[in-house]
Enzyme design. Sequence first.
Site, PDB file in Angstrom:
ATOM      1  N   TYR A  24       6.377   0.256   2.715  1.00 31.28           N
ATOM      2  CA  TYR A  24       6.433  -0.451   1.434  1.00 31.28           C
ATOM      3  C   TYR A  24       6.213   0.561   0.302  1.00 31.28           C
ATOM      4  O   TYR A  24       5.331   1.420   0.406  1.00 31.28           O
ATOM      5  CB  TYR A  24       5.350  -1.532   1.439  1.00 31.28           C
ATOM      6  CG  TYR A  24       5.112  -2.182   0.111  1.00 31.28           C
ATOM      7  CD1 TYR A  24       6.066  -3.016  -0.454  1.00 31.28           C
ATOM      8  CD2 TYR A  24       3.924  -1.983  -0.587  1.00 31.28           C
ATOM      9  CE1 TYR A  24       5.847  -3.616  -1.683  1.00 31.28           C
ATOM     10  CE2 TYR A  24       3.695  -2.583  -1.808  1.00 31.28           C
ATOM     11  CZ  TYR A  24       4.661  -3.398  -2.352  1.00 31.28           C
ATOM     12  OH  TYR A  24       4.438  -3.990  -3.562  1.00 31.28           O
TER      13      TYR A  24
ATOM     14  N   ARG B   2     -19.928 -11.057  -4.086  1.00 30.06           N
ATOM     15  CA  ARG B   2     -19.131  -9.919  -3.615  1.00 30.06           C
ATOM     16  C   ARG B   2     -19.474  -9.628  -2.158  1.00 30.06           C
ATOM     17  O   ARG B   2     -18.629  -9.201  -1.374  1.00 30.06           O
ATOM     18  CB  ARG B   2     -19.399  -8.685  -4.505  1.00 30.06           C
ATOM     19  CG  ARG B   2     -18.868  -7.396  -3.907  1.00 30.06           C
ATOM     20  CD  ARG B   2     -18.578  -6.316  -4.950  1.00 30.06           C
ATOM     21  NE  ARG B   2     -19.624  -6.119  -5.928  1.00 30.06           N
ATOM     22  CZ  ARG B   2     -20.815  -5.553  -5.686  1.00 30.06           C
ATOM     23  NH1 ARG B   2     -21.134  -5.129  -4.479  1.00 30.06           N
ATOM     24  NH2 ARG B   2     -21.705  -5.419  -6.661  1.00 30.06           N
TER      25      ARG B   2
ATOM     26  N   ASP C 145       0.766  -2.478   9.516  1.00 26.90           N
ATOM     27  CA  ASP C 145       0.975  -3.494   8.488  1.00 26.90           C
ATOM     28  C   ASP C 145       1.885  -4.570   9.094  1.00 26.90           C
ATOM     29  O   ASP C 145       3.051  -4.318   9.368  1.00 26.90           O
ATOM     30  CB  ASP C 145       1.618  -2.828   7.261  1.00 26.90           C
ATOM     31  CG  ASP C 145       1.813  -3.794   6.090  1.00 26.90           C
ATOM     32  OD1 ASP C 145       2.006  -5.002   6.340  1.00 26.90           O
ATOM     33  OD2 ASP C 145       1.805  -3.329   4.935  1.00 26.90           O
TER      34      ASP C 145
ATOM     35  N   LYS D 119       2.274 -12.752   0.841  1.00 29.30           N
ATOM     36  CA  LYS D 119       3.615 -13.042   1.344  1.00 29.30           C
ATOM     37  C   LYS D 119       3.567 -14.281   2.251  1.00 29.30           C
ATOM     38  O   LYS D 119       3.211 -15.345   1.788  1.00 29.30           O
ATOM     39  CB  LYS D 119       4.177 -11.804   2.032  1.00 29.30           C
ATOM     40  CG  LYS D 119       3.908 -10.487   1.261  1.00 29.30           C
ATOM     41  CD  LYS D 119       4.677 -10.394  -0.049  1.00 29.30           C
ATOM     42  CE  LYS D 119       4.237  -9.224  -0.925  1.00 29.30           C
ATOM     43  NZ  LYS D 119       4.290  -7.903  -0.326  1.00 29.30           N
TER      44      LYS D 119
HETATM   45  C1  LIG Z   1       3.736  -6.609  -0.634  1.00 29.74           C
HETATM   46  C2  LIG Z   1       3.387  -5.680   0.456  1.00 29.74           C
HETATM   47  C3  LIG Z   1       2.218  -4.917   0.403  1.00 29.74           C
HETATM   48  C4  LIG Z   1       1.308  -4.918  -0.802  1.00 29.74           C
HETATM   49  O1  LIG Z   1       0.644  -6.134  -0.929  1.00 29.74           O
HETATM   50  P1  LIG Z   1       0.163  -6.739  -2.339  1.00 29.74           P
HETATM   51  O2  LIG Z   1      -0.447  -8.033  -1.939  1.00 29.74           O
HETATM   52  O3  LIG Z   1       1.372  -6.860  -3.193  1.00 29.74           O
HETATM   53  O4  LIG Z   1      -0.825  -5.785  -2.897  1.00 29.74           O
HETATM   54  C5  LIG Z   1       1.917  -4.120   1.487  1.00 29.74           C
HETATM   55  N1  LIG Z   1       2.722  -4.069   2.568  1.00 29.74           N
HETATM   56  C6  LIG Z   1       3.856  -4.783   2.645  1.00 29.74           C
HETATM   57  C7  LIG Z   1       4.701  -4.694   3.864  1.00 29.74           C
HETATM   58  C8  LIG Z   1       4.231  -5.617   1.596  1.00 29.74           C
HETATM   59  O5  LIG Z   1       5.373  -6.314   1.676  1.00 29.74           O
END
Ligand SMILES: *Cc1c(COP(=O)(O)O)cnc(C)c1O
Length: 384
Positions: free
Chosen positions: A105, A53, A176, A201
């Site tokens: 999101y 961890r 983000d 993603k």
């Molecule tokens: C999918 C997404 C998240 C969350 O991420 P996870 O890996 O699903 O927890 C946060 N911000 C954006 C812009 C996203 O598309």
Amino acid sequence: MTDNSQHGLGTKAVHAGWEPEELTGAVMPPIYMTSTYVQDGPGKPRRGFEYSRTQNITRYALQDALAELEGGACGFTFTSGMAAIHTLMLMMKPGDHIVAANDLYGGTHRLFRKIEERFGLRFTFIDARKPDLLDDLPSDTRLLYLETPSNPLLNITPLERAVAGARKVGAEIAVDNTFATPILQNPISFGVDYVIHSTTKYVAGHSDVVGGALIARSESKKEDIWFHQNSAGTVNSPFDAFLTLRGLRTLHLRMQRHCENARLLASFLEEHPKVARVIYPGLVSHPGHAIARDQMRDFGGMLGFEVVGGAELADQVVRNTKLFALAESLGGVESLIELPAPMTHASVPPKERAKIGISDGLVRLSVGIEDSEDLRADLETALG
Ligand SMILES: *Cc1c(COP(=O)(O)O)cnc(C)c1O
């Protein structure tokens, strides 16, 4: 480590974070599936490694690669994008005031309102389409939290202006960068303090692993982030880190194709008689087009559109595509289609969805890297 700092982003994507290893010369990091490490005496770990961890070489390789690509001083990776965002929130104190864009999101919105507020953080949501608001942030703002391009409306926030606004009130700023990826946009180069990714993603890019990242501009944040990542246990597994790094190695090539395909489909849809509106930052008709051109290298692979006939026809379209799979998530090699209102953004209350412009008939595409002609034909048939 080889100094990659002068190299292009493609070279960095291929090489960052890892050098052929001493023992065997392995060009990719081994997956160190171990929870613990041997000690030569009590409190004397043989190589400085105690517990996975806290320390894991496979994770380090991914963390360092992402930090390098974003131009940050340090990077950390997590079980998910949400875990990365939550870990940043753990670094706040009760009473801290966070000003966030109102079109985040859906999961981020839910995390802020349903969990972080319970622990005493205060949130104000501002209209992401009004950059004037960035110039006069509340004087007690601790953190400004943004997405650009945003999900799913692809609003573009001017980063330079956002950083200036945050500095003016002594706030930090987090962006983000999931939709843009480090290949298309580097918020840290504008002075942003923290960059967040859902590596699920584009970064991993093959729809086979969930993960997140938090990258900081300043070396001074390293201890603090590491402390919270380790204490809360939000780390990703070595196997997930490996898969994500493997995906990252081709990110620059994939993004090229995502952008090219999305550009072609945006033009096609804009001309289509059954399409009422296309939302794509690469179109001159997009309100954020000029800013996107300034702060991004290309416009990305996500696009939205509304059909003439509203929610009912939209529902048919997403059921009728063959190549575009009806699914949540985005950024993988395969094309996906969805309706944000009943799917990815269902956790945003309907009244707020209406206020920020997520109509029930809004269709979101994650344009994959297939042949553009096949994707165009698939949409054409579904719309027909
Ligand atoms: C999918 C997404 C998240 C969350 O991420 P996870 O890996 O699903 O927890 C946060 N911000 C954006 C812009 C996203 O598309």
